[in-house]
Motif scaffolding. Structure first.
Motif, short mmCIF file in Angstrom:
data_model
loop_
_atom_site.label_atom_id
_atom_site.label_comp_id
_atom_site.label_asym_id
_atom_site.label_seq_id
_atom_site.Cartn_x
_atom_site.Cartn_y
_atom_site.Cartn_z
N THR A 51 8.62 3.42 11.63
CA THR A 51 8.03 4.63 12.22
C THR A 51 7.64 4.38 13.68
O THR A 51 7.59 3.24 14.13
CB THR A 51 6.78 5.07 11.45
OG1 THR A 51 5.76 4.07 11.62
CG2 THR A 51 7.06 5.27 9.96
N LYS A 52 7.34 5.46 14.35
CA LYS A 52 6.79 5.45 15.72
C LYS A 52 7.69 4.71 16.71
O LYS A 52 7.20 4.02 17.61
CB LYS A 52 5.38 4.85 15.73
CG LYS A 52 4.45 5.52 14.71
CD LYS A 52 3.03 5.06 14.84
CE LYS A 52 2.25 5.38 13.58
NZ LYS A 52 0.87 4.95 13.62
N LEU A 53 8.99 4.85 16.52
CA LEU A 53 9.90 4.26 17.49
C LEU A 53 9.83 5.01 18.81
O LEU A 53 10.24 4.51 19.84
CB LEU A 53 11.34 4.27 16.95
CG LEU A 53 11.70 3.05 16.12
CD1 LEU A 53 13.05 3.22 15.46
CD2 LEU A 53 11.67 1.77 16.94
N PHE A 75 -8.41 6.35 -1.47
CA PHE A 75 -9.56 5.87 -0.70
C PHE A 75 -9.88 6.76 0.48
O PHE A 75 -10.92 6.64 1.09
CB PHE A 75 -9.30 4.44 -0.20
CG PHE A 75 -9.55 3.43 -1.26
CD1 PHE A 75 -10.76 2.76 -1.33
CD2 PHE A 75 -8.59 3.17 -2.22
CE1 PHE A 75 -10.99 1.84 -2.34
CE2 PHE A 75 -8.81 2.25 -3.22
CZ PHE A 75 -10.02 1.59 -3.28
N ARG A 76 -8.97 7.62 0.82
CA ARG A 76 -9.19 8.37 2.06
C ARG A 76 -8.92 9.86 1.82
O ARG A 76 -7.80 10.26 1.53
CB ARG A 76 -8.24 7.84 3.14
CG ARG A 76 -8.58 8.32 4.52
CD ARG A 76 -7.86 7.51 5.58
NE ARG A 76 -6.45 7.81 5.63
CZ ARG A 76 -5.93 8.75 6.41
NH1 ARG A 76 -6.70 9.46 7.20
NH2 ARG A 76 -4.64 8.96 6.41
N ALA A 77 -9.98 10.65 1.95
CA ALA A 77 -9.87 12.09 1.70
C ALA A 77 -8.81 12.72 2.60
O ALA A 77 -8.02 13.57 2.17
CB ALA A 77 -11.22 12.76 1.91
N ALA A 135 -2.67 3.39 -0.91
CA ALA A 135 -3.60 2.96 0.14
C ALA A 135 -3.00 1.73 0.83
O ALA A 135 -2.14 1.07 0.28
CB ALA A 135 -4.95 2.63 -0.46
N GLY A 136 -3.48 1.43 2.02
CA GLY A 136 -2.89 0.29 2.73
C GLY A 136 -3.93 -0.60 3.37
O GLY A 136 -3.74 -1.09 4.47
N ARG A 137 -5.03 -0.82 2.65
CA ARG A 137 -6.13 -1.56 3.27
C ARG A 137 -5.85 -3.06 3.21
O ARG A 137 -6.32 -3.76 2.33
CB ARG A 137 -7.44 -1.26 2.53
CG ARG A 137 -7.71 0.21 2.40
CD ARG A 137 -8.71 0.55 1.33
NE ARG A 137 -8.76 -0.38 0.22
CZ ARG A 137 -7.91 -0.36 -0.81
NH1 ARG A 137 -6.96 0.54 -0.86
NH2 ARG A 137 -8.02 -1.23 -1.78
N1 LIG Z 1 4.63 9.17 17.26
C1 LIG Z 1 4.76 9.03 15.95
N2 LIG Z 1 3.67 9.15 15.16
C2 LIG Z 1 3.83 8.98 13.83
C3 LIG Z 1 5.08 8.70 13.24
N3 LIG Z 1 4.89 8.59 11.89
C4 LIG Z 1 3.57 8.79 11.67
N4 LIG Z 1 2.91 9.03 12.84
C5 LIG Z 1 1.49 9.27 13.06
O1 LIG Z 1 0.78 8.09 12.72
C6 LIG Z 1 -0.51 8.42 12.23
C7 LIG Z 1 -0.73 7.72 10.89
O2 LIG Z 1 0.20 8.26 9.97
P1 LIG Z 1 -0.15 8.39 8.42
O3 LIG Z 1 1.05 9.01 7.80
O4 LIG Z 1 -1.47 9.00 8.20
O5 LIG Z 1 -0.23 6.84 8.05
P2 LIG Z 1 -0.62 6.21 6.65
O6 LIG Z 1 0.14 4.94 6.57
O7 LIG Z 1 -0.44 7.19 5.57
O8 LIG Z 1 -2.14 5.91 6.86
P3 LIG Z 1 -3.29 5.78 5.76
O9 LIG Z 1 -3.35 7.08 5.05
O10 LIG Z 1 -4.49 5.49 6.58
O11 LIG Z 1 -2.92 4.65 4.87
C8 LIG Z 1 -0.56 9.94 12.14
O12 LIG Z 1 -1.20 10.43 13.29
C9 LIG Z 1 0.91 10.34 12.16
O13 LIG Z 1 1.12 11.61 12.69
C10 LIG Z 1 6.24 8.58 14.11
O14 LIG Z 1 7.38 8.32 13.70
N5 LIG Z 1 6.01 8.75 15.45
#
Ligand SMILES: Nc1nc2c(ncn2[C@@H]2O[C@H](COP(=O)(O)OP(=O)(O)OP(=O)(O)O)[C@@H](O)[C@H]2O)c(=O)[nH]1
Length: 424
Positions: A366-368, A252-254, A304-306
């Motif tokens: 993620t993002k801890l 869904f997302r380029a 996708a994660g919508r």
């Molecule tokens: N600070 C931080 N940012 C993260 C981490 N993991 C992912 N990100 C950021 O979070 C944002 C979203 O990450 P994606 O990997 O695109 O997330 P996704 O779940 O694939 O998103 P969709 O493709 O929209 O479904 C990006 O800017 C990443 O760089 C993390 O552990 N720490």
């Protein structure tokens, strides 16, 4: 063979990061040269392509049977000088090979401090907030009902969950009621109880290479870090000598597809992609065949994660699984859900949803880094008891760490890991 091991929400950045080819990890891939993209003719993405959704109804028909046919150091980029011809997975890589025939070399001593420093930095906000409140509650006060209630409130606010918060306050009051308790002692008890809650879920990802490819389906709400985690995981696996195929199932997302292609380049992994709007299950099916043909050890499928369009998303995930099982009845072998720590309680609800539909059997938080809500991992562990394989502590390729209960507990409680081991 065994290997252990709606509508879109806005995300922080959808711009693919610059490519730094990991040429040293896969010498068979020329540095800076993209690996072959399956079905290149279809890889040009455009909105018009949405109209061209292929008919995959044939996937519901029965298929003919198939023929039978890291040394990563803690917290640091592994110093790979040559690609291993056989997978060499360090004990602390966060995943392990089940196959006995694949030896696990001793490897150099892990630079523990580096990993701990990184984890402490990542959990800094969660920890500072919690320990600051502990100090203010316990300074010059005897342990009574009011103090315990204040403490319990703080633990609940820190997203640790009611169950864990009550267990911690109960444990603290044992033998200490009516006495003055130091902040250091409270933090130690806190760390010990958090470790107890997390220890059962801190497991390495198991990759079963008896039937390659081992299929990892990555699910989760958009923006939680699926694509980034896939890239980081592919880097870990390829550095350990495993070959990986990536499937760009977020059709869904380029930007997600492009992002995955970049990770493919960086890790020397073949990427299977389709035009935007293509059927994700069909893509997963093709990706499985591609991974079989190119002899990949692991196939990682993005999705996708919508969540806002929940019924459609769930139907899509179910179809992906159904279709993969026509090829390999046990696939996907791992269903990994990414959770964004910054979303706190929402992350808990997301596990409820995806667990039911997609059969999630492992988590990555993620993002801890940069959140004061790292405590949610404790509540999720207590409730769901699903393995937590890795934690994301940044956006970089090396910012995915195997989950270690003691280190996490010590970092969040603001004590040294040794303090827990001495008294636990
Ligand atoms: N600070 C931080 N940012 C993260 C981490 N993991 C992912 N990100 C950021 O979070 C944002 C979203 O990450 P994606 O990997 O695109 O997330 P996704 O779940 O694939 O998103 P969709 O493709 O929209 O479904 C990006 O800017 C990443 O760089 C993390 O552990 N720490």
């Amino acid at each position: 063979m065994r290997v252990d091991a709606a509508d879109r929400q806005p995300i922080a950045s959808e711009t693919p990061q610059p490519v730094e080819p990991l040429d040293e990890t896969r010498p068979e891939t020329e540095p800076g040269v993209a690996p072959p993209i399956a079905d290149e003719s279809q890889s040009t993405l455009s909105d018009d392509a949405k109209e061209e959704e292929a008919d995959f109804s044939w996937l519901d028909e029965d298929l003919p049977p198939e023929d039978e046919d890291e040394d990563e150091e803690d917290g640091a980029t592994p110093a790979v000088t040559a690609a291993p011809r056989r997978p060499q997975v360090a004990g602390d890589a966060g995943f392990r090979l089940r196959e006995e025939a694949r030896p696990q070399p001793a490897g150099p001593a892990a630079p523990q401090l580096t990993w701990l420093q990184r984890l402490r930095a990542a959990l800094g906000r969660s920890s500072t907030q919690l320990t600051g409140q502990i100090t203010s509650i316990f300074t010059k006060r005897r342990l009574d009902e009011e103090v315990l209630q204040d403490f319990e409130d703080v633990l609940i606010q820190a997203d640790l969950g009611v169950e864990t918060a009550m267990r911690i306050t109960d444990r603290l009051s044992e033998g200490r009621y009516g006495k003055e308790v130091s902040g250091a002692e409270v933090k130690r008890v806190l760390a010990e109880e958090i470790e107890k809650a997390l220890d059962p879920v801190a497991l390495p990802l198991e990759l079963d290479l008896e039937k390659t490819p081992h299929v990892i389906l990555v699910v989760g709400v958009n923006g939680t870090g699926k694509t980034t985690t896939i890239g980081k995981l592919a880097a870990k696996l390829t550095r350990a000598g495993l070959s990986v195929t990536l499937a760009a199932g977020d059709t869904f997302r380029a930007a997600a597809v492009e992002q995955l292609k970049i990770w493919g380049e960086r890790t020397g992994s073949e990427v299977v992609a389709r035009p935007i709007g293509a059927d994700a299950a069909g893509l997963a099916f093709d990706a499985y065949d591609t991974a079989v043909k190119n002899g990949s050890d692991v196939l990682i499928i993005d999705t996708a994660g919508r969540l806002q369009n929940k019924a459609e998303l769930m139907a899509e995930l179910e179809k992906i699984i159904r279709v993969l099982q026509k090829r390999e009845p046990d696939a996907p072998h791992t269903v990994l859900q990414t959770l964004d720590a910054t979303t706190g309680q929402n992350a808990m609800n997301q596990v409820d949803i995806f667990r039911n539909v997609a059969g999630v059997n492992g988590l990555v938080m993620t993002k801890l880094d940069g959140t004061a809500r790292g405590g949610i991992l404790v509540a999720i562990a207590a409730k769901h008891r699903l393995p937590v394989y890795f934690v994301g502590v940044g956006e970089g390729i090396d910012d995915l760490e195997p989950f270690k209960a003691r280190d996490f507990a010590a970092a969040i409680a603001g004590v040294e890991a040794e303090a827990i081991s001495e008294s636990a």
